[in-house]
Design a protein around this motif. Structure first.
Motif, PDB file in Angstrom:
ATOM      1  N   ILE A 171       0.711  -1.211   0.021  1.00  5.06           N
ATOM      2  CA  ILE A 171       0.135  -0.049  -0.116  1.00  5.06           C
ATOM      3  C   ILE A 171       0.985   1.124   0.090  1.00  5.06           C
ATOM      4  O   ILE A 171       0.666   2.296  -0.724  1.00  5.06           O
ATOM      5  CB  ILE A 171      -1.108   0.031   1.214  1.00  5.06           C
ATOM      6  CG1 ILE A 171      -1.791  -1.008   1.101  1.00  5.06           C
ATOM      7  CG2 ILE A 171      -1.755   1.343   1.445  1.00  5.06           C
ATOM      8  CD1 ILE A 171      -2.759  -1.275   2.275  1.00  5.06           C
ATOM      9  N   ILE A 172       1.952   1.119   0.868  1.00  5.97           N
ATOM     10  CA  ILE A 172       3.026   2.261   0.791  1.00  5.97           C
ATOM     11  C   ILE A 172       3.386   2.684  -0.450  1.00  5.97           C
ATOM     12  O   ILE A 172       3.645   3.834  -1.141  1.00  5.97           O
ATOM     13  CB  ILE A 172       3.980   2.184   1.857  1.00  5.97           C
ATOM     14  CG1 ILE A 172       3.424   2.107   3.233  1.00  5.97           C
ATOM     15  CG2 ILE A 172       5.020   3.238   1.625  1.00  5.97           C
ATOM     16  CD1 ILE A 172       4.571   1.708   4.214  1.00  5.97           C
ATOM     17  N   ILE A 173       3.874   1.512  -1.380  1.00  7.86           N
ATOM     18  CA  ILE A 173       4.395   1.544  -2.461  1.00  7.86           C
ATOM     19  C   ILE A 173       3.383   2.069  -3.518  1.00  7.86           C
ATOM     20  O   ILE A 173       3.727   3.210  -4.339  1.00  7.86           O
ATOM     21  CB  ILE A 173       5.073   0.251  -3.156  1.00  7.86           C
ATOM     22  CG1 ILE A 173       6.100  -0.430  -2.288  1.00  7.86           C
ATOM     23  CG2 ILE A 173       5.259   0.136  -4.445  1.00  7.86           C
ATOM     24  CD1 ILE A 173       6.346  -1.581  -2.477  1.00  7.86           C
ATOM     25  N   MET A 174       2.220   1.668  -3.448  1.00  6.02           N
ATOM     26  CA  MET A 174       1.112   2.113  -4.307  1.00  6.02           C
ATOM     27  C   MET A 174       0.988   3.717  -4.092  1.00  6.02           C
ATOM     28  O   MET A 174       0.762   4.317  -5.218  1.00  6.02           O
ATOM     29  CB  MET A 174      -0.117   1.338  -4.175  1.00  6.02           C
ATOM     30  CG  MET A 174      -1.288   1.817  -4.990  1.00  6.02           C
ATOM     31  SD  MET A 174      -2.952   0.949  -4.217  1.00  6.02           S
ATOM     32  CE  MET A 174      -3.181   1.868  -2.766  1.00  6.02           C
ATOM     33  N   THR A 175       0.711   3.996  -3.008  1.00  3.25           N
ATOM     34  CA  THR A 175       0.684   5.538  -2.781  1.00  3.25           C
ATOM     35  C   THR A 175       1.730   6.291  -3.075  1.00  3.25           C
ATOM     36  O   THR A 175       1.422   7.341  -3.821  1.00  3.25           O
ATOM     37  CB  THR A 175       0.468   5.711  -1.064  1.00  3.25           C
ATOM     38  OG1 THR A 175      -0.348   4.802  -0.621  1.00  3.25           O
ATOM     39  CG2 THR A 175       0.139   7.165  -0.902  1.00  3.25           C
ATOM     40  N   TYR A 176       3.079   6.001  -2.949  1.00  2.00           N
ATOM     41  CA  TYR A 176       4.260   6.600  -3.311  1.00  2.00           C
ATOM     42  C   TYR A 176       4.069   6.831  -5.054  1.00  2.00           C
ATOM     43  O   TYR A 176       4.422   7.985  -5.870  1.00  2.00           O
ATOM     44  CB  TYR A 176       5.367   6.010  -2.806  1.00  2.00           C
ATOM     45  CG  TYR A 176       5.934   6.168  -1.875  1.00  2.00           C
ATOM     46  CD1 TYR A 176       5.400   7.541  -0.851  1.00  2.00           C
ATOM     47  CD2 TYR A 176       6.366   5.343  -0.955  1.00  2.00           C
ATOM     48  CE1 TYR A 176       5.864   7.894   0.350  1.00  2.00           C
ATOM     49  CE2 TYR A 176       7.043   5.606   0.336  1.00  2.00           C
ATOM     50  CZ  TYR A 176       6.653   6.853   1.079  1.00  2.00           C
ATOM     51  OH  TYR A 176       6.997   7.062   2.238  1.00  2.00           O
ATOM     52  N   MET A 177       3.797   5.693  -5.683  1.00  2.00           N
ATOM     53  CA  MET A 177       3.826   5.471  -7.400  1.00  2.00           C
ATOM     54  C   MET A 177       2.545   6.169  -7.721  1.00  2.00           C
ATOM     55  O   MET A 177       2.526   6.069  -9.123  1.00  2.00           O
ATOM     56  CB  MET A 177       4.170   4.164  -7.461  1.00  2.00           C
ATOM     57  CG  MET A 177       5.469   3.434  -7.267  1.00  2.00           C
ATOM     58  SD  MET A 177       5.846   2.090  -7.674  1.00  2.00           S
ATOM     59  CE  MET A 177       6.199   2.272  -9.403  1.00  2.00           C
ATOM     60  N   ALA A 178       1.568   6.408  -7.143  1.00  2.00           N
ATOM     61  CA  ALA A 178       0.155   7.081  -7.361  1.00  2.00           C
ATOM     62  C   ALA A 178      -0.325   6.028  -8.397  1.00  2.00           C
ATOM     63  O   ALA A 178      -0.961   6.473  -9.468  1.00  2.00           O
ATOM     64  CB  ALA A 178       0.509   8.298  -8.012  1.00  2.00           C
ATOM     65  N   ARG A 179      -0.480   4.745  -8.210  1.00  2.00           N
ATOM     66  CA  ARG A 179      -0.955   3.733  -8.856  1.00  2.00           C
ATOM     67  C   ARG A 179      -2.432   3.492  -8.320  1.00  2.00           C
ATOM     68  O   ARG A 179      -2.601   3.641  -7.114  1.00  2.00           O
ATOM     69  CB  ARG A 179      -0.111   2.465  -8.809  1.00  2.00           C
ATOM     70  CG  ARG A 179       1.249   2.768  -9.725  1.00  2.00           C
ATOM     71  CD  ARG A 179       0.938   3.167 -11.303  1.00  2.00           C
ATOM     72  NE  ARG A 179       2.329   3.183 -11.736  1.00  2.00           N
ATOM     73  CZ  ARG A 179       2.916   2.006 -12.337  1.00  2.00           C
ATOM     74  NH1 ARG A 179       2.500   0.892 -12.316  1.00  2.00           N
ATOM     75  NH2 ARG A 179       4.139   2.291 -12.985  1.00  2.00           N
ATOM     76  N   GLY A 180      -3.140   2.821  -9.093  1.00  2.00           N
ATOM     77  CA  GLY A 180      -4.395   2.428  -8.712  1.00  2.00           C
ATOM     78  C   GLY A 180      -4.781   1.095  -8.203  1.00  2.00           C
ATOM     79  O   GLY A 180      -5.824   0.411  -7.952  1.00  2.00           O
ATOM     80  N   SER A 181      -3.562   0.330  -8.043  1.00  2.00           N
ATOM     81  CA  SER A 181      -3.465  -1.214  -7.528  1.00  2.00           C
ATOM     82  C   SER A 181      -2.228  -1.514  -6.803  1.00  2.00           C
ATOM     83  O   SER A 181      -1.371  -0.738  -6.774  1.00  2.00           O
ATOM     84  CB  SER A 181      -3.661  -2.142  -8.484  1.00  2.00           C
ATOM     85  OG  SER A 181      -2.564  -1.850  -9.581  1.00  2.00           O
TER      86      SER A 181
END
Length: 255
Positions: free
Chosen positions: A164-174
């Motif tokens: 989830i942290i990675i998804m948030t940093y990379m501004a991805r939807g999954s």
């Protein structure tokens, strides 16, 4: 109930990743393994000590005067029934736990998708707004809004905190998986330091139990009060510990 840390398997992947990336440094081979093991053992010992401390405080305050007893009733001896043992183990220990996990994971998965994909205005999503809202408070604990959001949305299972942290940093939807050097580069590019790493480790050690554990506590105790207390006590301890560490580290090692 008197528990201030959770030494469960779910938190270990997050802790091991952070230890390997930020605290071992360039040490590799046997030296790196021993250093990582020592740091992990030190965290576990800290968690045990915090458990004793909080148990003592609860016994002197909230649980003062509440009788504490342990009764073990020995059942009559019977020849083990292998098939019955297997069936009961599958039903009581596996299916029921998986059922509770599904109950908590399905709504959480939908919530994560909605937050990451529903826009507010322009390129801003609900997830971005949430991380921005939490960021000032998280900074005082040595983390940032993305990390704290990862812990919040990772309530169903501690294993998904880092994705989830990675998804948030990379501004991805999954949810995404990034490992090794790329993960280190992603974190450092978003402002991670050794203080961030240690604060995240401490909060990972101390924060609230996962949703499955909370549902089990609710079922076994039959009390919403004890379930909320099981959530709040480790969380408050984690916040205090992270705040004290971050304040001391920034004072002793100013940037």
């Amino acid at each position: 109930m008197e528990q201030s840390c959770r030494l469960d398997g779910g938190a270990f992947p997050t802790m091991l990743s952070i230890i390997t990336l930020f605290l071992i440094g360039g040490a590799g081979g046997l030296t790196g393994s021993l250093l990582g093991a020592c740091i992990l053992v030190a965290l576990i010992v800290l968690g045990v000590l915090m458990t004793f401390l909080v148990s003592r405080l609860l016994s002197a305050t909230i649980l003062k005067g509440v009788p504490s007893s342990f009764t073990l009733e020995m059942p009559p001896y019977r020849r083990p029934q292998i098939l019955k043992v297997i069936v009961r183990s599958i039903v009581d220990r596996t299916l029921k736990v998986l059922g509770r996990a599904v109950i908590s994971a399905a709504p959480a998965g939908l919530l994560i998708w909605v937050l990451a994909n529903v826009p507010l205005s322009g390129q801003t999503t609900l997830l971005t707004a949430l991380t921005g809202f939490l960021d000032p408070f998280a900074r005082r604990l040595g983390m940032d809004g993305c990390i704290l959001t990862g812990f919040l949305l990772g309530l169903p299972a501690n294993e998904i905190v880092v994705p989830i942290i990675i998804m948030t940093y990379m501004a991805r939807g999954s949810l995404l998986e990034v490992e090794g050097v790329q993960l280190m580069q992603l974190f450092t590019a978003n402002g991670w330091t050794w203080i961030t790493a240690v604060s995240t480790l401490l909060f990972s050690l101390m924060h609230w139990p996962c949703a499955t554990t909370l549902l089990t506590i609710r079922k076994e105790s039959g009390s919403l009060k004890w379930t909320l207390l099981s959530f709040l006590v480790p969380t408050v301890c984690g916040i205090i510990l992270c705040f004290l560490f971050t304040t001391a580290a920034r004072f002793l090692f100013p940037a």
